[in-house]
Write an enzyme that holds these catalytic residues in place. Sequence first.
Site, PDB file in Angstrom:
ATOM      1  NE  ARG A  23       9.165  -5.311  -7.437  1.00 56.97           N
ATOM      2  CZ  ARG A  23       8.741  -4.162  -6.927  1.00 56.97           C
ATOM      3  NH1 ARG A  23       8.169  -3.262  -7.693  1.00 56.97           N
ATOM      4  NH2 ARG A  23       8.894  -3.906  -5.639  1.00 56.97           N
TER       5      ARG A  23
ATOM      6  CD  GLN B  61       8.015  -1.320   1.374  1.00 57.40           C
ATOM      7  OE1 GLN B  61       8.364  -1.190   0.211  1.00 57.40           O
ATOM      8  NE2 GLN B  61       8.145  -0.354   2.261  1.00 57.40           N
TER       9      GLN B  61
ATOM     10  NE  ARG C 294      12.080  -1.922   0.091  1.00 60.77           N
ATOM     11  CZ  ARG C 294      11.614  -2.278  -1.115  1.00 60.77           C
ATOM     12  NH1 ARG C 294      10.752  -1.513  -1.726  1.00 60.77           N
ATOM     13  NH2 ARG C 294      11.983  -3.414  -1.678  1.00 60.77           N
TER      14      ARG C 294
ATOM     15  CG  HIS D 193       6.987  -5.936  -1.201  1.00 61.70           C
ATOM     16  ND1 HIS D 193       8.296  -6.174  -1.575  1.00 61.70           N
ATOM     17  CD2 HIS D 193       6.735  -4.647  -1.558  1.00 61.70           C
ATOM     18  CE1 HIS D 193       8.791  -5.088  -2.136  1.00 61.70           C
ATOM     19  NE2 HIS D 193       7.873  -4.152  -2.130  1.00 61.70           N
TER      20      HIS D 193
ATOM     21  CB  CYS E 196       5.178  -0.020   0.409  1.00 63.73           C
ATOM     22  SG  CYS E 196       3.670  -0.200  -0.564  1.00 63.73           S
TER      23      CYS E 196
ATOM     24  CG  ASP F  71       0.330  -1.289  -1.048  1.00 61.85           C
ATOM     25  OD1 ASP F  71       0.784  -0.435  -1.836  1.00 61.85           O
ATOM     26  OD2 ASP F  71       0.453  -2.521  -1.241  1.00 61.85           O
TER      27      ASP F  71
HETATM   28  N1   CP Z   1       7.787  -0.105  -2.425  1.00 66.60           N
HETATM   29  C1   CP Z   1       8.272  -0.648  -3.568  1.00 66.60           C
HETATM   30  O1   CP Z   1       8.488  -1.846  -3.689  1.00 66.60           O
HETATM   31  O2   CP Z   1       8.487   0.259  -4.540  1.00 66.60           O
HETATM   32  P1   CP Z   1       8.867  -0.082  -6.052  1.00 66.60           P
HETATM   33  O3   CP Z   1       7.684  -0.726  -6.682  1.00 66.60           O
HETATM   34  O4   CP Z   1       9.188   1.268  -6.661  1.00 66.60           O
HETATM   35  O5   CP Z   1      10.060  -0.990  -6.063  1.00 66.60           O
HETATM   36  N1  NVA Z   2       0.815  -3.923  -3.430  1.00 70.60           N
HETATM   37  C1  NVA Z   2       1.625  -3.150  -4.351  1.00 70.60           C
HETATM   38  C2  NVA Z   2       2.977  -2.892  -3.784  1.00 70.60           C
HETATM   39  C3  NVA Z   2       3.866  -2.026  -4.639  1.00 70.60           C
HETATM   40  C4  NVA Z   2       5.200  -1.803  -4.037  1.00 70.60           C
HETATM   41  C5  NVA Z   2       1.722  -3.879  -5.676  1.00 70.60           C
HETATM   42  O1  NVA Z   2       1.921  -5.098  -5.682  1.00 70.60           O
HETATM   43  O2  NVA Z   2       1.584  -3.234  -6.717  1.00 70.60           O
END
Ligand code: CP
Ligand code: NVA
Length: 334
Positions: free
Chosen positions: A111, A141, A316, A138, A277, A234
């Site tokens: 990540r 997700q 997830r 992502h 998400c 989101d």
């Molecule tokens: N939806 C998601 O990716 O959540 P986190 O940022 O908590 O991993």
């Molecule tokens: N678009 C958001 C998703 C978080 C799970 C971000 O990148 O912060």
Amino acid sequence: MLKWMDSLKGRSLMRLASFSDAEMLDLVDLAGQLKARRRAGVRGDLLHRKNIALIFEKSSTRTRNSSVIAARDEGGGAEYLTRPDIHFGKKESVKDTARVLGRIYDGILFRGFSQKSCEELAKWSGVPVWNGLTDDYHPTQILADLLTIKETFGSLDGCTVAYVGDGRNNVANSLMMGCAKAGMEYVCCAPRELRPDEAILAESAEVARRNGCGIRVEEDPVKGVRGANVVYTDVWVSMGEEAKTAERIALLRPYQINMDLMRATGNAGGKLMFLHCLPAFHDNETEVTKTTGALEVTDEVFESEYSKVFDEAENRMHTIKALFVSALADREAI
Ligand code: CP
Ligand code: NVA
């Protein structure tokens, strides 16, 4: 007996386009099987002696915990590595880090910011690498979102998904491709400034055409959600974009999901759901919303019967487990 496609063995996930449509849907199916198995109280050993490195440059609640528990449930291990913990990109290149971790681990979940880092890890580590969110995509997700839609409606067929908000962020990019691959109609409701990137849109539109479904971009959210079964949003400001907060709030206020917008779908009851998400700014209980109030979704919708966000969050874990298992499990051990 668990079933999944042989072609998933050893595979990395950079973005949903990394898999064929059938492979993506097979992963969702495997996640459903693993979920049922866990509900029946079975913790297996499909990942016995498999170790997974979790490289996290950005914060996470769901992705991190899902990965750790997915590995642990099946007898494997996961090590959480943040930027201050390792030399990644500071004293050691991504390429060298990949070559070191690939000698030690059986897989890497990443990540971070750059999609290129994720791709470098996959290129040089020699083990499967899974994208747990980059600035651009992502994909894990969306596997959970597809499982949630399938569980709630019984099928993905004939479903229309309306994404409302920042139409060019990582979640929106992957959702657009996920819908196209699953044969679902996708409408992106976003202001002109936050339309999907043209190349990303064109790639998904090509897949949608092949699968006989459509992708539309619509500036008016009320028009855009008409006929939708899934209303998805989101955060308005993704991780790493915090400097744009005031500008985004001003731009996206008309795109807040409230009950009027849910009603504008023309659907109700078992034909409508709300997905996010998470994390979500839906009440006054975070550092941000203490001053702004609810942002992308009202509490009324978030807490309503339409909201499946906690099923989605749980999924997830099952979908990340499906990725780990399909790539790493020894079939002989089953
Ligand atoms: N939806 C998601 O990716 O959540 P986190 O940022 O908590 O991993
Ligand atoms: N678009 C958001 C998703 C978080 C799970 C971000 O990148 O912060």
